[in-house]
Design a protein around this motif. Sequence first.
Motif, PDB file in Angstrom:
ATOM      1  N   VAL A  24       0.831  -1.152  -0.167  1.00  0.00           N
ATOM      2  CA  VAL A  24       0.055  -0.157  -0.047  1.00  0.00           C
ATOM      3  C   VAL A  24       0.831   1.261   0.004  1.00  0.00           C
ATOM      4  CG1 VAL A  24      -1.526   1.344   1.532  1.00  0.00           C
ATOM      5  CG2 VAL A  24      -2.081  -1.071   1.194  1.00  0.00           C
ATOM      6  N   ILE A  25       1.932   1.258   0.817  1.00  0.00           N
ATOM      7  CA  ILE A  25       2.989   2.404   0.934  1.00  0.00           C
ATOM      8  C   ILE A  25       3.447   2.660  -0.491  1.00  0.00           C
ATOM      9  CG2 ILE A  25       4.931   3.260   2.121  1.00  0.00           C
ATOM     10  CD1 ILE A  25       3.791   1.888   4.491  1.00  0.00           C
ATOM     11  N   LEU A  26       4.025   1.692  -0.871  1.00  0.00           N
ATOM     12  CA  LEU A  26       4.842   1.963  -2.219  1.00  0.00           C
ATOM     13  C   LEU A  26       4.036   2.143  -3.526  1.00  0.00           C
ATOM     14  CD1 LEU A  26       7.665  -0.968  -1.718  1.00  0.00           C
ATOM     15  CD2 LEU A  26       7.994   1.603  -1.321  1.00  0.00           C
ATOM     16  N   ALA A  27       2.549   1.334  -3.474  1.00  0.00           N
ATOM     17  CA  ALA A  27       1.906   1.759  -4.545  1.00  0.00           C
ATOM     18  C   ALA A  27       2.592   1.311  -5.858  1.00  0.00           C
ATOM     19  CB  ALA A  27       1.226   2.666  -4.390  1.00  0.00           C
ATOM     20  N   SER A  28       3.342   0.155  -6.017  1.00  0.00           N
ATOM     21  CA  SER A  28       4.381   0.182  -7.290  1.00  0.00           C
ATOM     22  C   SER A  28       3.951  -1.291  -7.890  1.00  0.00           C
ATOM     23  CB  SER A  28       5.734   0.244  -6.794  1.00  0.00           C
ATOM     24  OG  SER A  28       6.540  -0.513  -7.928  1.00  0.00           O
ATOM     25  N   PRO A  29       4.049  -1.375  -9.149  1.00  0.00           N
ATOM     26  CA  PRO A  29       3.790  -2.775  -9.636  1.00  0.00           C
ATOM     27  C   PRO A  29       5.092  -3.949  -9.443  1.00  0.00           C
ATOM     28  CG  PRO A  29       4.494  -1.244 -11.433  1.00  0.00           C
ATOM     29  CD  PRO A  29       4.106  -0.384 -10.150  1.00  0.00           C
ATOM     30  N   ALA A  30       6.159  -3.196  -8.500  1.00  0.00           N
ATOM     31  CA  ALA A  30       7.256  -4.010  -8.172  1.00  0.00           C
ATOM     32  C   ALA A  30       6.758  -4.829  -7.082  1.00  0.00           C
ATOM     33  CB  ALA A  30       8.461  -3.136  -7.967  1.00  0.00           C
ATOM     34  N   LEU A  31       5.718  -4.406  -6.418  1.00  0.00           N
ATOM     35  CA  LEU A  31       5.230  -5.278  -5.081  1.00  0.00           C
ATOM     36  C   LEU A  31       3.864  -5.188  -4.955  1.00  0.00           C
ATOM     37  CD1 LEU A  31       6.568  -6.868  -2.809  1.00  0.00           C
ATOM     38  CD2 LEU A  31       5.968  -4.763  -1.493  1.00  0.00           C
ATOM     39  N   PRO A  32       3.273  -6.070  -5.925  1.00  0.00           N
ATOM     40  CA  PRO A  32       1.964  -6.326  -5.803  1.00  0.00           C
ATOM     41  C   PRO A  32       1.385  -6.718  -4.482  1.00  0.00           C
ATOM     42  CG  PRO A  32       2.877  -7.986  -7.019  1.00  0.00           C
ATOM     43  CD  PRO A  32       3.860  -7.326  -6.591  1.00  0.00           C
ATOM     44  N   ALA A  33       0.210  -6.592  -4.078  1.00  0.00           N
ATOM     45  CA  ALA A  33      -0.476  -6.953  -2.689  1.00  0.00           C
ATOM     46  C   ALA A  33      -0.575  -8.241  -2.440  1.00  0.00           C
ATOM     47  CB  ALA A  33      -1.707  -6.018  -2.314  1.00  0.00           C
ATOM     48  N   PRO A  34      -0.667  -8.772  -1.554  1.00  0.00           N
ATOM     49  CA  PRO A  34      -1.050 -10.178  -1.425  1.00  0.00           C
ATOM     50  C   PRO A  34      -2.056 -10.854  -2.091  1.00  0.00           C
ATOM     51  CG  PRO A  34      -0.721  -9.427   0.911  1.00  0.00           C
ATOM     52  CD  PRO A  34      -0.566  -8.298  -0.190  1.00  0.00           C
ATOM     53  N   GLN A  35      -3.183 -10.094  -1.901  1.00  0.00           N
ATOM     54  CA  GLN A  35      -4.294 -10.266  -2.662  1.00  0.00           C
ATOM     55  C   GLN A  35      -4.047 -10.577  -4.112  1.00  0.00           C
ATOM     56  OE1 GLN A  35      -7.390  -7.364  -2.469  1.00  0.00           O
ATOM     57  NE2 GLN A  35      -8.943  -8.793  -3.017  1.00  0.00           N
ATOM     58  N   ALA A  36      -3.558  -9.716  -4.738  1.00  0.00           N
ATOM     59  CA  ALA A  36      -3.232  -9.555  -6.285  1.00  0.00           C
ATOM     60  C   ALA A  36      -2.546 -11.153  -6.627  1.00  0.00           C
ATOM     61  CB  ALA A  36      -2.426  -8.502  -6.628  1.00  0.00           C
ATOM     62  N   VAL A  37      -1.423 -11.214  -5.943  1.00  0.00           N
ATOM     63  CA  VAL A  37      -0.707 -12.458  -5.979  1.00  0.00           C
ATOM     64  C   VAL A  37      -1.605 -13.595  -5.861  1.00  0.00           C
ATOM     65  CG1 VAL A  37       1.076 -13.746  -5.146  1.00  0.00           C
ATOM     66  CG2 VAL A  37       1.332 -11.407  -5.318  1.00  0.00           C
ATOM     67  N   PHE A  38      -2.525 -13.786  -4.831  1.00  0.00           N
ATOM     68  CA  PHE A  38      -3.165 -14.996  -4.617  1.00  0.00           C
ATOM     69  C   PHE A  38      -4.291 -15.074  -5.831  1.00  0.00           C
ATOM     70  CE2 PHE A  38      -1.242 -14.897  -0.359  1.00  0.00           C
ATOM     71  CZ  PHE A  38      -0.990 -16.319  -0.461  1.00  0.00           C
ATOM     72  N   GLN A  39      -4.754 -14.111  -6.235  1.00  0.00           N
ATOM     73  CA  GLN A  39      -5.618 -13.809  -7.557  1.00  0.00           C
ATOM     74  C   GLN A  39      -4.974 -14.438  -8.727  1.00  0.00           C
ATOM     75  OE1 GLN A  39      -7.376 -10.119  -7.681  1.00  0.00           O
ATOM     76  NE2 GLN A  39      -9.223 -10.872  -8.559  1.00  0.00           N
ATOM     77  N   VAL A  40      -3.547 -14.202  -8.791  1.00  0.00           N
ATOM     78  CA  VAL A  40      -3.027 -14.628 -10.115  1.00  0.00           C
ATOM     79  C   VAL A  40      -2.715 -16.209 -10.035  1.00  0.00           C
ATOM     80  CG1 VAL A  40      -0.742 -14.718 -11.461  1.00  0.00           C
ATOM     81  CG2 VAL A  40      -1.665 -12.521 -10.675  1.00  0.00           C
ATOM     82  N   LEU A  41      -2.411 -16.642  -8.719  1.00  0.00           N
ATOM     83  CA  LEU A  41      -2.296 -18.099  -8.508  1.00  0.00           C
ATOM     84  C   LEU A  41      -3.636 -18.754  -9.051  1.00  0.00           C
ATOM     85  CD1 LEU A  41      -0.316 -20.286  -6.958  1.00  0.00           C
ATOM     86  CD2 LEU A  41      -1.450 -19.202  -5.035  1.00  0.00           C
ATOM     87  N   TYR A  42      -4.341 -18.416  -8.330  1.00  0.00           N
ATOM     88  CA  TYR A  42      -5.908 -19.038  -8.543  1.00  0.00           C
ATOM     89  C   TYR A  42      -6.265 -19.052 -10.133  1.00  0.00           C
ATOM     90  CZ  TYR A  42     -10.941 -19.867  -8.407  1.00  0.00           C
ATOM     91  OH  TYR A  42     -12.314 -20.125  -8.695  1.00  0.00           O
ATOM     92  N   GLN A  43      -5.979 -18.127 -10.570  1.00  0.00           N
ATOM     93  CA  GLN A  43      -6.146 -18.130 -12.195  1.00  0.00           C
ATOM     94  C   GLN A  43      -5.112 -18.873 -12.838  1.00  0.00           C
ATOM     95  OE1 GLN A  43      -5.730 -13.780 -13.221  1.00  0.00           O
ATOM     96  NE2 GLN A  43      -7.688 -13.284 -12.727  1.00  0.00           N
ATOM     97  N   GLU A  44      -3.858 -19.079 -12.444  1.00  0.00           N
ATOM     98  CA  GLU A  44      -3.043 -20.037 -13.222  1.00  0.00           C
ATOM     99  C   GLU A  44      -3.320 -21.454 -13.157  1.00  0.00           C
ATOM    100  OE1 GLU A  44      -0.242 -19.283 -15.323  1.00  0.00           O
ATOM    101  OE2 GLU A  44      -1.429 -17.453 -15.631  1.00  0.00           O
ATOM    102  N   ILE A  45      -3.893 -21.635 -11.638  1.00  0.00           N
ATOM    103  CA  ILE A  45      -4.215 -23.259 -11.455  1.00  0.00           C
ATOM    104  C   ILE A  45      -5.474 -23.186 -12.301  1.00  0.00           C
ATOM    105  CG2 ILE A  45      -5.123 -24.367  -9.618  1.00  0.00           C
ATOM    106  CD1 ILE A  45      -3.540 -22.865  -7.660  1.00  0.00           C
ATOM    107  N   ARG A  46      -6.636 -22.423 -12.616  1.00  0.00           N
ATOM    108  CA  ARG A  46      -7.820 -22.776 -13.200  1.00  0.00           C
ATOM    109  C   ARG A  46      -7.420 -22.922 -14.657  1.00  0.00           C
ATOM    110  NH1 ARG A  46     -13.311 -20.364 -11.957  1.00  0.00           N
ATOM    111  NH2 ARG A  46     -13.850 -21.847 -13.575  1.00  0.00           N
ATOM    112  N   SER A  47      -6.521 -22.172 -14.881  1.00  0.00           N
ATOM    113  CA  SER A  47      -6.398 -22.152 -16.489  1.00  0.00           C
ATOM    114  C   SER A  47      -5.592 -23.494 -16.912  1.00  0.00           C
ATOM    115  CB  SER A  47      -5.581 -21.096 -17.171  1.00  0.00           C
ATOM    116  OG  SER A  47      -4.213 -20.993 -16.544  1.00  0.00           O
ATOM    117  N   GLY A  48      -4.781 -24.303 -15.917  1.00  0.00           N
ATOM    118  CA  GLY A  48      -4.250 -25.322 -16.151  1.00  0.00           C
ATOM    119  C   GLY A  48      -2.693 -24.831 -16.403  1.00  0.00           C
ATOM    120  N   ASN A  49      -2.449 -23.729 -16.371  1.00  0.00           N
ATOM    121  CA  ASN A  49      -1.107 -23.462 -16.733  1.00  0.00           C
ATOM    122  C   ASN A  49       0.032 -24.011 -15.678  1.00  0.00           C
ATOM    123  OD1 ASN A  49      -0.392 -22.260 -19.276  1.00  0.00           O
ATOM    124  ND2 ASN A  49      -1.012 -20.246 -18.585  1.00  0.00           N
TER     125      ASN A  49
END
Lengths: 247, 246
Positions: A24-49
């Motif tokens: 939140v403090i940095l607000a930079s794409p270099a450090l996404p929030a945990p929620q964003a990371v877990f979202q990508v994780l979920y999507q990647e699992i669902r897509s089968g990648n």
Amino acid sequence: MRSLLYHPISSFLLFLAFWQGLAVILASPALPAPQAVFQVLYQEIRSGNLPFHLGVTLARLAVSFVLAMSLGTAIGIFLGRHEKLDRFFDHWLVIFLNVPALVTVILCYVWFGLGEIAAIAAVVVNKLPNVVVILREGARTLDRDLLEMAEAYRFGRLKTLLHVIWPQLFPFLIGAARTGIALIWKIILLVELLGRSNGMGYQLHLFFQMFDVAGILAYTIAFVAVIQSIEALVLKPLDVRAKRWRR
Amino acid sequence: MSHIHIDIRKKTYPARDGSGEHLAIRDLHFELAAGEFVCLVGPSGCGKTTLLNLIAGLDRHFEGSIRADEGAATLRIAYMFQNPRLLPWRTVRENIQLALPKGEGREWVDHLLEVMGLTASQNQYPQRLSLGMSRRVALVRAFAIRPSLLLMDEPLVSVDAPTARRIRQLLVRVWQERPHSVLFVTHDLREAIALADRLIFLSAPPTALLHEVTVDIPRGEREDETAVEAFRRRLIGEHQQIRDLL
């Protein structure tokens, strides 16, 4: 209450909170929030990648692990029981222990081509000296008294190996396996990054090129979770089982 | 049962400083009758363990021969070492059973465990046992293979006196139940007199046979310490060599 504070889960939650705050403090794409990371994780699992690339990497891990462990165990025991040969090869072992993983990987690709054999060979060559050193130490410390007892009671080779030598080497084998898994998966990522078109290392390379930090973190979390599960569900119970007589 | 002939002409070790060889045993000859209980008595470091290792086949580098009348192949040797040498990762029962061919001798082992008071401990790991119990397990393992020759290398050293006495009684009881030759090494003359049919005294290195004595105290009176002590005094009084040795 106090014991809850020092529970491993508390430290994990504290880390997540710290990560969230920093994002939140940095607000930079270099450090996404945990929620964003877990979202990508979920999507990647669902897509089968993720399951596909994870599967490919785990298959490479399994093959190179089995090869490194079996070859390293055989060589380690042999050197541990033959003092003269051990002296002859000792310097080579130290040299191989100190060759950087990157050099071995590059040389294997140059010599054997950008194929699966080169990839596996690079990992095995990197891990082998480590297994040899640990098992050699185990073979050196075999209890002479027990070996004599087995000989006096005519145990024979197989019984001696199974009931006298193997239990003494097992803690060393487990030690080599535990450090082995940790070392091998790091080298595999390097191998995949440099010369393969699938696997976790390849995917991380893609994410790096696209500056997709969420993707990198999502794949890292998945991989670390799998390796931790292997450690907790396979290696640790084996270790406990091997030491049950000490209680 | 077999008559055993021990004939060791020469046993050497490489000298520690690398200068040639150290002579450990020289011209040692004696025989062991079938079912005889012989104690080897000698000072510490006189090569008693070396001798047992040669007989057990753990060391084959010597000049001479060890043979049985019925042939070496039929000779079943059990060896009870100074320390029990039990596999710590196997239970009491497994330690004993491993010395036997697969599936053999279960009832005999049950009987031995009962005689030695170990039935309740048979599923325990050796680390849970006292030294005296571990020695008894090692004794059961030795008896379990129904040996024709039992080698015992100071098996009761560092065991307290009452425990040692009990183990000696058990040893004699099982030996009488199923007689076989026993070669028992000790430096304790009282222990040797209490156990043996015959005493063999060994010299300081290079080990050679110094003297042989038959113990004529009836088996039933061996637990009587006065009888043993009287025999010991007579022995020392009559033989200058034994007095010097001890």
